[in-house]
Design a protein around this motif. Sequence first.
Motif, PDB file in Angstrom:
ATOM      1  N   GLU A   1       0.824  -1.205   0.000  1.00  0.00           N
ATOM      2  CA  GLU A   1       0.000   0.000   0.000  1.00  0.00           C
ATOM      3  C   GLU A   1       0.863   1.263   0.000  1.00  0.00           C
ATOM      4  OE1 GLU A   1      -4.034  -1.618   2.060  1.00  0.00           O
ATOM      5  OE2 GLU A   1      -2.630  -0.689   3.436  1.00  0.00           O
TER       6      GLU A   1
ATOM      7  N   TYR B   1     -13.780  -3.210   9.529  1.00  0.00           N
ATOM      8  CA  TYR B   1     -14.828  -3.467   8.534  1.00  0.00           C
ATOM      9  C   TYR B   1     -16.093  -4.011   9.193  1.00  0.00           C
ATOM     10  CZ  TYR B   1     -11.272  -3.220   4.800  1.00  0.00           C
ATOM     11  OH  TYR B   1     -10.308  -2.823   3.930  1.00  0.00           O
TER      12      TYR B   1
ATOM     13  N   GLU C   1      -2.545 -12.883  12.013  1.00  0.00           N
ATOM     14  CA  GLU C   1      -2.919 -11.516  12.403  1.00  0.00           C
ATOM     15  C   GLU C   1      -4.437 -11.419  12.438  1.00  0.00           C
ATOM     16  OE1 GLU C   1      -0.712  -8.150  10.668  1.00  0.00           O
ATOM     17  OE2 GLU C   1      -2.631  -7.127  10.399  1.00  0.00           O
TER      18      GLU C   1
HETATM   19  C1  BDP Z   1      -6.186  -2.084   6.015  1.00  0.00           C
HETATM   20  C2  BDP Z   1      -6.412  -0.770   6.689  1.00  0.00           C
HETATM   21  C3  BDP Z   1      -5.231   0.143   6.611  1.00  0.00           C
HETATM   22  C4  BDP Z   1      -4.011  -0.599   7.111  1.00  0.00           C
HETATM   23  C5  BDP Z   1      -3.837  -1.876   6.334  1.00  0.00           C
HETATM   24  C6  BDP Z   1      -2.748  -2.754   6.913  1.00  0.00           C
HETATM   25  O1  BDP Z   1      -7.510  -0.160   6.074  1.00  0.00           O
HETATM   26  O2  BDP Z   1      -5.509   1.271   7.399  1.00  0.00           O
HETATM   27  O3  BDP Z   1      -2.890   0.193   6.992  1.00  0.00           O
HETATM   28  O4  BDP Z   1      -4.998  -2.658   6.381  1.00  0.00           O
HETATM   29  O5  BDP Z   1      -3.108  -3.724   7.579  1.00  0.00           O
HETATM   30  O6  BDP Z   1      -7.185  -2.937   6.461  1.00  0.00           O
HETATM   31  O7  BDP Z   1      -1.574  -2.488   6.706  1.00  0.00           O
END
Ligand code: BDP
Length: 704
Positions: A280, A388, A381
């Motif tokens: 991400e 959600y 994890e």
């Molecule tokens: C998603 C979340 C985000 C987290 C990401 C993660 O929306 O805020 O940074 O996972 O786990 O579910 O790294």
Amino acid sequence: ENGRQAWLRYAPLPRGHSTPTLPSTILALNSSASSPVYTAGQELQKGIQGIFGKRLSVHATGKQASSAVVGTASQFQKLFGSNPVKDELIEDGFWLNVKGGTVQILGQNERGALYGAFEYLSMLAQGNFSNVEYATNPAAPIRWVNSWDNMDGSIERGFAGKSVFFAGGHVASNLTRVSEYARLLSSIRINAVVVNNVNANFTTVNAENIAGVARIADVFRPYGIQLGLSLDFATPMKLGNLSTYDPLDSEVIAYWNAVTQQIYDHIFDFAGYLVKADSEGTPGPLVYNRTLADGANLFARALQPFGGIVMYRAFVYNQLPDEGDWKADRANAAVDYFQPLDGQFDDNVIIQIKYGPIDFQVREPASPLFANLPNTSTAIELQVAQEYLGQQCHLVYLPPLWRTILDFDLRVDNQSSLVRNVVTGERFKRPLGGSAAVVNVGLNDTWLGSHLAMSNLYAYGRLAWDWTSDSEEILQDWTRLTFGLDKTVVDTITQMSMASWPAYENYSGNLGEQTLTDILYTHFGPNPQTLDNTPWGQWTRADHTGIGMDRTVSTGTGFSGQYPPEVAAMYEDVETTPDDLLLWFHHVNYTQKLKSAKTVIQHFYDAHYEGAETAQRFVQMWQSLKGKVDDERFEDVLFRQSFQAGHSIVWRDAVVNFYNNVSGIPDDAGRVGHHPFRIEGENMVLSGYRPYAVTPFEAASNAT
Ligand code: BDP
């Protein structure tokens, strides 16, 4: 009561309860104030005073008869010349021997002794005065909590106010809440906390903040909790002024060695690092064409001399497919990236894997990565923060969801391979393993923003110790400790909580679709139309004839082939795929018949009405407890349950209308589309308000 004491209230027992024979004194075999055994002595004193009104004195030596003795087995041996522990104890395990007022609480280490003290107090607080004699050991050594707290005091996906750890770019000056949190966590046998967000800020490891987090570690230590930190992979560049963060570059290696040394200079028992890299938008080894193993081992080698570990997250899916590539599937990413690297990770690396292949959805299959790393240590994890799942505004008791994953048999090499036995290290004979839960408590007195949501935190700790514990029994222990021993209260909260995840699934995403929350920003509330129009890969592939993502090998994205053969064969075939995951694995017509003989579309309709009805009932159920629960918590929960009741209708109508529109198939029961009592927001006028363009526009009513 404001909830701040959570399940450690030590409230007096109800009138009429007999008082058992209690110890007349407490022997805590370590008098150093930073030791968990000392903490255990204080806790026993506090607990017995709260429950029975009797103040016992605490000593470090004395006679064991009619005392509560707490310490390690070796401390006991030293003082009394014998070791009464009859069973084998492993790290963090303890022995509890209660014979009336003579009580022995002996840990393999000090942390174990503290856990034993909490166990004894939990029995007393629930009015259980039995004589017992047993040893208990943890299922796995890693029982961690992750906090997605930012240095500025905000919390990513936090639903209970600001951070207890940080404020204004620094470690908070007042750490009272941290100490209270540590106490709660140690009572459920959590042994480490990663205090900062996985989307880490490089300033976390500047000199000032290392000294700051060392203060947090000092507060954790008397509770047997170690501190861990999330890292920004590009720190060598951003903070260290190097021209690269390539994990194989010698200057980068030296940089991380120096940072790690500096951390251990301040925190001798530092637990280790948590790393979210190439995920991400976060930087990572792939930027330099290095492997994820190169990235993980960089930290593993820096930590190894000090005994620290690296939790390296498997949540890597940067390479989303080109648009229009129908074979692309984010669910494939973890196995694609990590399976080829199995065996290349150093021994102190643990791959931290979200329970499902996408992202904490209301229903997912077990991540196939658990089956694909026989030569690597892994941890699961979980998410206590209900990102959600209603963000603590909806009651959703999570253990039944978690158990669908942990009890799943992956059939590696056609042998029993339960996910829980993989992550504990048992199945593949790995020395390390365990779990981490994203918790995200905040400064709100309720910790999570909702009293009832705390059962999830309590249950996480209990399960991490023993994944075979019964979800309902855990819940009942929690309820008695939190709300008292009244049977109606216990029964009602049990019924509500056990019905809550199925209800939420019913009025959100069914049959293995995604949760159908708004996916672009908030992850709260229904927004089914956004799902297939985002680049996030959380697709349902809904069109006017059918729904579901074809993830088979023969005609789909190939995801089902990532499981070992027996499981792969089950998911490959529509007939053998369980209904609750049907749309995860297959694209079917809305008129496809389920095993229940209903069509998919009628199931959507019925489930949504049923789920919302269940949520309405929670309000009445809770109201029946008026006077049996203190007013402050009663009103707070009532407010939340009323919100959930209303919001479940919003969910129901948004989702059934959406599928009614796309499919054009009417509801057999004639409910969909009829809202005799509804007033559209667009038709309302509020005096004193002015129109405002909502950002994001998806959050606005009637957005097109
Ligand atoms: C998603 C979340 C985000 C987290 C990401 C993660 O929306 O805020 O940074 O996972 O786990 O579910 O790294």
